[in-house]
Design a protein around this motif. Structure first.
Motif, mmCIF file in Angstrom:
data_model
loop_
_atom_site.group_PDB
_atom_site.id
_atom_site.type_symbol
_atom_site.label_atom_id
_atom_site.label_comp_id
_atom_site.label_asym_id
_atom_site.label_seq_id
_atom_site.Cartn_x
_atom_site.Cartn_y
_atom_site.Cartn_z
ATOM 1 N N MET A 44 -52.616 -9.465 8.736
ATOM 2 C CA MET A 44 -51.816 -9.377 9.920
ATOM 3 C C MET A 44 -51.710 -10.776 10.527
ATOM 4 N N ALA A 45 -50.519 -11.303 10.570
ATOM 5 C CA ALA A 45 -50.304 -12.652 11.094
ATOM 6 C C ALA A 45 -49.991 -12.590 12.592
ATOM 7 N N HIS A 46 -50.550 -13.528 13.325
ATOM 8 C CA HIS A 46 -50.239 -13.651 14.746
ATOM 9 C C HIS A 46 -50.464 -15.090 15.187
ATOM 10 N N VAL A 47 -49.786 -15.454 16.260
ATOM 11 C CA VAL A 47 -49.894 -16.802 16.812
ATOM 12 C C VAL A 47 -50.090 -16.656 18.314
ATOM 13 N N ILE A 48 -51.065 -17.365 18.846
ATOM 14 C CA ILE A 48 -51.310 -17.354 20.290
ATOM 15 C C ILE A 48 -51.423 -18.803 20.746
ATOM 16 N N ILE A 49 -50.663 -19.154 21.769
ATOM 17 C CA ILE A 49 -50.777 -20.491 22.349
ATOM 18 C C ILE A 49 -50.883 -20.348 23.864
ATOM 19 N N ASP B 78 -47.454 -5.925 10.673
ATOM 20 C CA ASP B 78 -47.429 -5.818 9.208
ATOM 21 C C ASP B 78 -46.099 -6.256 8.606
ATOM 22 N N ALA B 79 -45.275 -6.936 9.384
ATOM 23 C CA ALA B 79 -43.961 -7.379 8.895
ATOM 24 C C ALA B 79 -44.130 -8.433 7.809
ATOM 25 N N ASP B 80 -43.214 -8.430 6.861
ATOM 26 C CA ASP B 80 -43.180 -9.508 5.875
ATOM 27 C C ASP B 80 -42.807 -10.784 6.610
ATOM 28 N N ILE B 81 -43.508 -11.864 6.300
ATOM 29 C CA ILE B 81 -43.216 -13.131 6.959
ATOM 30 C C ILE B 81 -42.894 -14.204 5.917
ATOM 31 N N THR B 82 -42.201 -15.218 6.364
ATOM 32 C CA THR B 82 -41.984 -16.407 5.552
ATOM 33 C C THR B 82 -42.660 -17.569 6.264
ATOM 34 N N LEU B 83 -43.064 -18.535 5.482
ATOM 35 C CA LEU B 83 -43.715 -19.727 6.012
ATOM 36 C C LEU B 83 -43.046 -20.933 5.381
ATOM 37 N N GLU B 84 -42.533 -21.809 6.212
ATOM 38 C CA GLU B 84 -41.945 -23.054 5.739
ATOM 39 C C GLU B 84 -42.776 -24.202 6.294
ATOM 40 N N LEU B 85 -42.962 -25.203 5.482
ATOM 41 C CA LEU B 85 -43.713 -26.384 5.865
ATOM 42 C C LEU B 85 -42.801 -27.590 5.716
ATOM 43 N N GLU C 126 -44.676 -29.704 10.479
ATOM 44 C CA GLU C 126 -44.097 -28.588 11.219
ATOM 45 C C GLU C 126 -44.212 -27.320 10.386
ATOM 46 N N LEU C 127 -44.735 -26.267 10.991
ATOM 47 C CA LEU C 127 -44.836 -24.958 10.359
ATOM 48 C C LEU C 127 -43.834 -24.038 11.037
ATOM 49 N N VAL C 128 -43.047 -23.338 10.240
ATOM 50 C CA VAL C 128 -42.103 -22.356 10.757
ATOM 51 C C VAL C 128 -42.507 -21.016 10.159
ATOM 52 N N ILE C 129 -42.908 -20.098 11.006
ATOM 53 C CA ILE C 129 -43.325 -18.769 10.575
ATOM 54 C C ILE C 129 -42.343 -17.784 11.194
ATOM 55 N N GLU C 130 -41.748 -16.913 10.357
ATOM 56 C CA GLU C 130 -40.833 -15.941 10.927
ATOM 57 C C GLU C 130 -40.821 -14.651 10.120
ATOM 58 N N PRO D 144 -32.661 -7.460 17.385
ATOM 59 C CA PRO D 144 -31.436 -8.273 17.384
ATOM 60 C C PRO D 144 -31.759 -9.716 16.979
ATOM 61 N N SER D 145 -30.786 -10.412 16.425
ATOM 62 C CA SER D 145 -31.042 -11.742 15.852
ATOM 63 C C SER D 145 -31.638 -12.725 16.841
ATOM 64 N N ASP D 146 -31.330 -12.622 18.126
ATOM 65 C CA ASP D 146 -31.897 -13.567 19.083
ATOM 66 C C ASP D 146 -33.295 -13.158 19.546
ATOM 67 N N LYS D 147 -33.811 -12.051 19.033
ATOM 68 C CA LYS D 147 -35.143 -11.576 19.410
ATOM 69 C C LYS D 147 -36.102 -11.509 18.221
ATOM 70 N N LYS D 148 -35.702 -12.024 17.082
ATOM 71 C CA LYS D 148 -36.572 -11.974 15.900
ATOM 72 C C LYS D 148 -37.859 -12.742 16.179
ATOM 73 N N ARG D 149 -38.959 -12.233 15.632
ATOM 74 C CA ARG D 149 -40.254 -12.878 15.858
ATOM 75 C C ARG D 149 -40.360 -14.148 15.014
ATOM 76 N N PHE D 150 -40.731 -15.233 15.662
ATOM 77 C CA PHE D 150 -40.951 -16.495 14.956
ATOM 78 C C PHE D 150 -41.910 -17.358 15.751
ATOM 79 N N ALA D 151 -42.498 -18.312 15.058
ATOM 80 C CA ALA D 151 -43.361 -19.306 15.707
ATOM 81 C C ALA D 151 -43.074 -20.644 15.042
ATOM 82 N N LEU D 152 -42.993 -21.665 15.837
ATOM 83 C CA LEU D 152 -42.757 -23.021 15.363
ATOM 84 C C LEU D 152 -43.893 -23.881 15.890
#
Length: 76
Positions: free
Chosen positions: A1-6, A20-27, A35-39, A46-54
């Motif tokens: 289970m991936a999560h990000v807290i800042i 439990d969503a499938d995620i992608t990770l870009e470096l 820079e890490l992009v997790i989404e 909706p597209s403007d509410k998709k979960r992501f972390a940068l």
């Protein structure tokens, strides 16, 4: 289970819980920063509410953390 807290400068906590969503990770790396992009690209929101972390961090700090971890693993 991936999560990000800042915690921001104002003290407010910001959390992204991918559950439990499938995620992608870009470096992406430059000479100075990494820079890490997790989404969750298949999020049903909706597209403007998709979960992501940068996360953008100085490269030297990532290198030091990785070296410290490697030394710690060797001692175990």
């Amino acid at each position: 289970m991936a999560h990000v807290i800042i915690r921001g400068r104002n003290g407010r906590r910001h959390e992204v819980d991918f559950e439990d969503a499938d995620i992608t990770l870009e470096l992406h790396a430059s000479e100075d920063h990494v820079e890490l992009v997790i989404e969750a690209p298949h999020d049903v929101a909706p597209s403007d509410k998709k979960r992501f972390a940068l996360v953008s961090i100085p490269r030297h700090l990532l290198s030091k953390a990785m070296a410290d971890l490697a030394r710690k693993d060797r001692r175990s």
